[in-house]
Design a protein around this motif. Structure first.
Motif, PDB file in Angstrom:
ATOM      1  N   ASN A  35      19.685 -44.024 -22.791  1.00  0.00           N
ATOM      2  CA  ASN A  35      20.022 -43.086 -22.413  1.00  0.00           C
ATOM      3  C   ASN A  35      20.997 -42.802 -24.002  1.00  0.00           C
ATOM      4  O   ASN A  35      21.833 -43.055 -24.585  1.00  0.00           O
ATOM      5  N   LYS A  49      24.443 -40.960 -24.909  1.00  0.00           N
ATOM      6  CA  LYS A  49      25.048 -41.207 -24.010  1.00  0.00           C
ATOM      7  C   LYS A  49      26.173 -42.411 -23.998  1.00  0.00           C
ATOM      8  O   LYS A  49      25.231 -43.508 -24.082  1.00  0.00           O
ATOM      9  N   CYS A  83      17.061 -38.061 -13.746  1.00  0.00           N
ATOM     10  CA  CYS A  83      16.797 -37.961 -15.470  1.00  0.00           C
ATOM     11  C   CYS A  83      16.184 -37.025 -16.227  1.00  0.00           C
ATOM     12  O   CYS A  83      16.051 -37.479 -17.505  1.00  0.00           O
ATOM     13  N   PRO A  87      21.892 -33.894 -21.401  1.00  0.00           N
ATOM     14  CA  PRO A  87      22.464 -34.923 -22.349  1.00  0.00           C
ATOM     15  C   PRO A  87      24.134 -34.551 -22.063  1.00  0.00           C
ATOM     16  O   PRO A  87      24.828 -36.003 -21.437  1.00  0.00           O
ATOM     17  N   SER A 114      24.537 -36.054 -17.437  1.00  0.00           N
ATOM     18  CA  SER A 114      23.453 -37.124 -17.927  1.00  0.00           C
ATOM     19  C   SER A 114      24.250 -37.795 -16.921  1.00  0.00           C
ATOM     20  O   SER A 114      25.132 -37.825 -17.499  1.00  0.00           O
ATOM     21  N   ASP A 158      22.258 -44.029 -17.234  1.00  0.00           N
ATOM     22  CA  ASP A 158      21.526 -45.122 -18.810  1.00  0.00           C
ATOM     23  C   ASP A 158      20.854 -45.590 -19.479  1.00  0.00           C
ATOM     24  O   ASP A 158      20.245 -45.625 -20.349  1.00  0.00           O
ATOM     25  N   TRP A 212      12.462 -33.208 -24.996  1.00  0.00           N
ATOM     26  CA  TRP A 212      13.814 -34.274 -24.505  1.00  0.00           C
ATOM     27  C   TRP A 212      13.289 -34.005 -22.908  1.00  0.00           C
ATOM     28  O   TRP A 212      13.130 -32.575 -22.668  1.00  0.00           O
ATOM     29  N   TYR A 223      13.199 -39.274 -21.454  1.00  0.00           N
ATOM     30  CA  TYR A 223      14.292 -39.789 -21.051  1.00  0.00           C
ATOM     31  C   TYR A 223      15.206 -40.246 -21.909  1.00  0.00           C
ATOM     32  O   TYR A 223      16.346 -40.669 -21.305  1.00  0.00           O
ATOM     33  N   SER A 224      15.317 -41.151 -22.476  1.00  0.00           N
ATOM     34  CA  SER A 224      16.362 -41.409 -23.558  1.00  0.00           C
ATOM     35  C   SER A 224      16.540 -40.339 -24.461  1.00  0.00           C
ATOM     36  O   SER A 224      17.209 -40.370 -25.276  1.00  0.00           O
ATOM     37  N   TYR A 225      15.976 -39.298 -24.563  1.00  0.00           N
ATOM     38  CA  TYR A 225      17.452 -38.527 -25.381  1.00  0.00           C
ATOM     39  C   TYR A 225      17.154 -38.744 -26.651  1.00  0.00           C
ATOM     40  O   TYR A 225      17.690 -38.809 -27.835  1.00  0.00           O
TER      41      TYR A 225
END
Length: 545
Positions: free
Chosen positions: A306, A309, A423, A427, A430, A433, A459, A467-469
């Motif tokens: 993420n 985050k 997920c 963000p 969220s 991780d 996103w 899902y990793s933004y």
């Protein structure tokens, strides 16, 4: 290329076992050697026909998969598992044949592409009806595409055709698409398994399309009993008399536990299973009456971090996790040799791929980067996975690897749909991780290997699959060059730079490209599996004996 029992045993017993296994997963023709480019239509193409079996028996086919589908709406579902199911019910204007050639399906011929690929004209087949009795015509195409394009519907596959500005009905069986800009892979987009035509009656009914599909395909939706099965039944009124369904019905059984899938195949309860667990490939290969196969795949596995985050908003932490991950050991321990460590953000058989300098396993370097980022003693974080046996093995391997750099990885396991929902929070809200993921573009090219999972517009909180933004302005520019340029060399250069930046930014822990391992009863014929793991069942049949 299918591996016979003798070939499998020879490979497994050879002194170069691992390299032999990987070589055995290569198809003779794995994908396009150059980028597919739009061509003017030639003449009318015949409807796809099924092969001629010598003798067949009309029975039910059972397919064991590793999960329930997330949705049966082709414009919403992002899992290949779902496409295995809904592609028996739905059809698109175009499709791929077994050799990855683009072919007309509901279109009468390949479309006319004009004005630097900004005007696309489709001529449609006539006399076709949807399963609910609605006519397939230009109005149905327009309604399907406009539904997909409407941002208010939040459909994840919108990005396939977001280049479309307007859809014009020229006559009852002619549709013209006016694009906002040149879009080089437009034919690939329409051949994608998600670009299916939906019944206008279904769209207008207000029914939940994700659970009540109605298409034009050789099978008609039966029922979906969540956690138990999805069934489709033979369409006796299918429009293509030369390609009628040859099973009375198909039942898809969710079997998350690998051992349960394998046992079902061995006892005859299940006819086809995917995936075959790599640790049981050898055993199944020795069983009479089964075809056990390893195909070259283009699915890349990864752990998404993420990037919005803390602490994963620090590239040093993300790079440290990559240095701490031993890809070669993963391939041997988790894949049992049936895989290749990642050498880029996409698979080597996808057009536009270029090998990158990856992260060499180095725990000391990983620790140094963590210390530099302010975590000399490590930290705790949580990985979200689905309930499959493979995901659990992947998670446990990562957990052991990260422990060596003083990172305490906790594992949170959920059903796939629930995991994806968790997920997909904004963000700032969220909780995840890391997420265990994978992606294989059905279009077999660099754009769809990247844009749906590594751009700001996709996103997960906005209905996409990123899902990793992750977002990078230069990557987005390079993707647009790849989309709009008609110069092959310019496109290749853009995709090469794009891959280099992605690897340096490390939004994922880059894992591997596993072989596509699947198995079936030997009397089931006429089916095949794509590089991304979709089982194509529509023209399958069972032989006597």
């Amino acid at each position: 290329m299918k591996k016979t029992l003798k070939t499998v045993l020879a490979v497994l017993l050879g002194t170069m076992m691992i390299m032999g296994v990987l070589g055995g997963c290569a198809k003779e023709q794995s994908g396009p050697t150059s980028a597919p480019t739009p061509n003017d239509a030639g003449g009318e193409s015949p409807a796809p026909a099924s092969p001629e079996p010598t003798e067949e028996v009309l029975t039910e086919l059972t397919v064991g998969l590793d999960n329930d589908p997330t949705s049966l709406d082709p414009w919403s579902a992002t899992d290949t598992l779902a496409s295995t199911i809904f592609s028996t019910v739905y059809e698109g204007l175009l499709g791929y044949d077994e050799e990855n050639n683009i072919i007309p399906v509901l279109a009468q011929e390949l479309p006319l592409v004009e004005q630097d690929a900004t005007v696309i004209t489709f001529k449609l087949r006539q006399g076709i009806k949807f399963h609910d009795g609605a006519d397939f015509n230009a109005e149905a195409v327009k309604l399907t595409l406009e539904r997909a394009l409407d941002p208010a519907n939040g459909l994840s596959r919108r990005s396939l055709i977001e280049c479309i500005d307007t859809v014009e009905v020229i006559d009852a069986y002619t549709v013209r698409l006016n694009l906002k800009y040149s879009f080089a892979p437009i034919l690939n987009a329409f051949a994608h398994q998600s670009c299916m035509m939906l019944s206008p009656k279904l769209i207008e009914s207000g029914e939940d399309i994700s659970t009540h599909p109605a298409g034009t395909g050789p099978y008609v939706f039966g029922e979906w009993m969540d956690g138990d099965h999805v069934s489709v039944v033979r369409n006796a009124d299918y429009w293509n008399a030369d390609a009628m369904a040859r099973f009375s019905s198909i039942k898809f059984l969710p079997r998350p536990e690998a051992a349960t899938r394998v046992a079902g195949l061995q006892t005859g309860e299940i006819d086809v299973i995917y995936p075959v667990p790599s640790d049981q490939f050898q055993l199944l290969s020795t069983q009479t009456g089964l075809d056990v196969m390893c195909e070259e795949g283009n699915l890349v596995l990864f752990f998404e971090m993420n990037t919005q985050k803390a602490p994963f908003n620090d590239v040093r932490v993300r790079q440290a996790f990559n240095y701490a991950f031993d890809n070669e050991a993963f391939v041997q321990v988790v894949e049992n040799g049936y895989g290749v460590p990642s050498t880029s953000s996409m698979a080597s058989c996808d057009w536009g791929y270029q090998a990158q300098t990856m992260y060499e396993y180095d725990t000391e370097k990983a620790k140094a980067l963590l210390a530099e980022a302010g975590f000399p003693d490590g930290f705790s974080c949580t990985l979200y996975i689905n309930t499959t046996s493979k995901s659990q093995k992947m998670a446990e391997f990562l957990q052991q690897q990260l422990a060596l750099i003083n990172v305490d990885l906790k594992i949170a396991s959920y059903e796939k749909a629930q995991m994806n929902e968790i997920c997909s929070a904004r963000p700032e809200e969220s909780v995840h991780d890391l997420r265990c993921g994978g992606w294989g573009p059905s279009t077999m090219e660099a754009d769809w290997a990247t844009r749906p999972i590594l751009t700001r517009a996709t996103w997960s909180c906005d209905g996409g699959s990123n899902y990793s933004y992750y977002t990078n302005e230069r990557v987005e520019e390079l993707i647009q060059i790849g989309l709009s340029s008609t110069d092959q060399n310019e496109r290749l250069a853009a995709y090469a730079e794009m891959q280099r930046i992605i690897v340096e930014d490390a939004p994922w822990i880059f894992v591997d490209t596993p072989g596509v391992l699947w198995a079936k009863n030997s009397n089931v014929q006429g089916i095949y599996i794509t590089a991304c793991g979709q089982i194509v069942l529509s023209q399958g049949y069972r032989t006597a004996g």
